[in-house]
Scaffold this active site. Structure first.
Site, short mmCIF file in Angstrom:
data_model
loop_
_atom_site.label_atom_id
_atom_site.label_comp_id
_atom_site.label_asym_id
_atom_site.label_seq_id
_atom_site.Cartn_x
_atom_site.Cartn_y
_atom_site.Cartn_z
N GLY A 151 0.83 -1.20 0.00
CA GLY A 151 0.00 0.00 0.00
C GLY A 151 0.86 1.25 0.00
O GLY A 151 2.06 1.21 0.31
N CYS A 152 0.24 2.37 -0.34
CA CYS A 152 1.00 3.62 -0.44
C CYS A 152 1.48 4.11 0.93
O CYS A 152 2.66 4.41 1.11
CB CYS A 152 0.16 4.68 -1.14
SG CYS A 152 -1.51 4.92 -0.45
N TYR A 153 0.57 4.18 1.90
CA TYR A 153 1.00 4.60 3.24
C TYR A 153 2.04 3.65 3.83
O TYR A 153 3.05 4.11 4.38
CB TYR A 153 -0.21 4.68 4.18
CG TYR A 153 -1.08 5.89 4.01
CD1 TYR A 153 -0.57 7.19 4.13
CD2 TYR A 153 -2.45 5.76 3.79
CE1 TYR A 153 -1.39 8.30 4.01
CE2 TYR A 153 -3.28 6.86 3.66
CZ TYR A 153 -2.75 8.14 3.77
OH TYR A 153 -3.57 9.23 3.66
N THR A 155 4.26 1.86 2.40
CA THR A 155 5.56 2.03 1.76
C THR A 155 6.35 3.14 2.42
O THR A 155 7.50 2.94 2.84
CB THR A 155 5.38 2.32 0.26
OG1 THR A 155 4.79 1.19 -0.38
CG2 THR A 155 6.72 2.63 -0.40
#
Length: 343
Positions: A151-153, A155
């Site tokens: 996921g973006c967060y 990462t």
């Protein structure tokens, strides 16, 4: 060279995949860009920035097994809970699958089912999936046919705190993250509608965001640490700035802390450690696969580390292509070397 398919190519992450793959030196062809709703429509009509790159490619809706048979690698850029219905057929067709949803990110299927509220449709594949953060799992990525893109967060959070946790410097990490609205996807909502968020900064799911167990899982592999996470929606289009507050019985000088991060990420092509006291800037990573990290030692048992990523690139599509590069033995930076924008 590889033939590529993108399942779910009409959204922001699908468009970012198309943008980055257009000039990838190891990509022979993007053969499929799927969308049930837009079947038959030229891709550039939805992604006009790609008009010259894909003049003839149209959205299609073929059978997943057919896609798997025709492609070496398939990216699934579909909503959570949808990918697990498609991935078995794509693998059956013979393709390597890089899934950008959360469906295969968790080691424990029960955790996924608890946080996403559905029964997993392909639990038998879960043990085959590798969490696709190359900085931590590069060797495993090379050996799997199912890569679960982070996921973006998570990462930005994991990369900010990994050295602290693995070195045992902190007992607790509290993450405070601010994200641009593109992280919510292309479909507008009242919350992400420009007049509602352009001059606002809003915390959401402050104690129970779905990315929390993902962060806990990966940092828990590095050390015994308590993790908390609160995201905010910021009046930006792209980017995630994460501040990690590490608490513990630690006293370290800023220069020493920076040296720890430089050594930990030595040889990592997409991690840039800022100078002592320098904060990472979102504009410096926009459109890139870089994660910039800044370290601050403040004393009294507390250290602060900040990271900046582009949520659509290192936080999604760029990292997915990095995973493709690792899996197929390409140069890890292939297709991902453009610098950011300034201003």
């Amino acid at each position: 060279m590889v033939v590529v398919g993108i399942v779910g190519a009409s959204g922001y992450t699908g468009g970012e995949l198309l943008r980055l793959l257009a000039r990838h030196p190891e990509v022979e062809e993007v053969r499929y860009a799927t969308s049930r709703r837009l079947e038959g429509k030229p891709v550039w009509k939805v992604h006009p920035n790609l008009r010259r790159d894909y003049p003839d490619l149209e959205f299609s809706d073929p059978d997943p097994v057919e896609i798997g048979e025709d492609c070496d690698v398939v990216f699934t850029a579909v909503p959570h809970t949808a990918a697990m219905e498609l991935v078995p057929d794509l693998l059956e067709g013979g393709a390597v699958v890089i899934d950008l949803s959360a469906d295969f990110r968790f080691d424990d299927v029960d955790v996924y089912e608890e946080w996403y509220g559905v029964e997993h449709a392909a639990p038998e594949l879960n043990d085959e999936a590798v969490y696709g953060l190359p900085e931590l799992h590069r060797d495993e990525i090379r050996r799997t046919d199912l890569i679960a893109n982070p996921g973006c967060y998570p990462t930005g959070a994991i990369l900010a705190a990994a050295p602290l946790v693995e070195e045992g410097l902190v007992d607790v990490v509290i993450f405070d993250s601010k994200s641009g609205t593109s992280g919510a996807g292309a479909k507008p909502s009242e919350v992400t509608h420009h007049p509602e968020c352009a001059e606002d900064l809003t915390p959401y799911n402050p104690t129970d965001h779905r990315h929390l167990p993902e962060i806990r899982q990966e940092l828990g592999k590095l050390g015994d640490v308590e993790v908390h996470f609160t995201p905010h929606l910021a009046p930006l289009v792209r980017g995630i700035e994460t501040t990690a507050h590490g608490l513990g019985d630690v006293e370290i000088e800023p220069k020493e802390l920076r040296e720890l991060y430089v050594e930990y990420y030595d040889g990592e092509p997409f991690i840039r450690v800022c100078e002592v006291g320098e904060a990472p800037r979102l504009w410096a990573v926009r459109g890139t696969n870089y994660c910039d990290v800044g370290v601050f030692a403040v004393g009294d048992g507390r250290v602060v580390v900040a990271s900046a990523i582009d949520n659509l690139t290192k936080g999604a599509s760029g990292q997915a292509i990095q995973n493709m590069n690792v899996r197929f033995g390409f140069e890890e930076t292939a297709g991902l070397e453009e610098p950011g924008y300034h201003p």
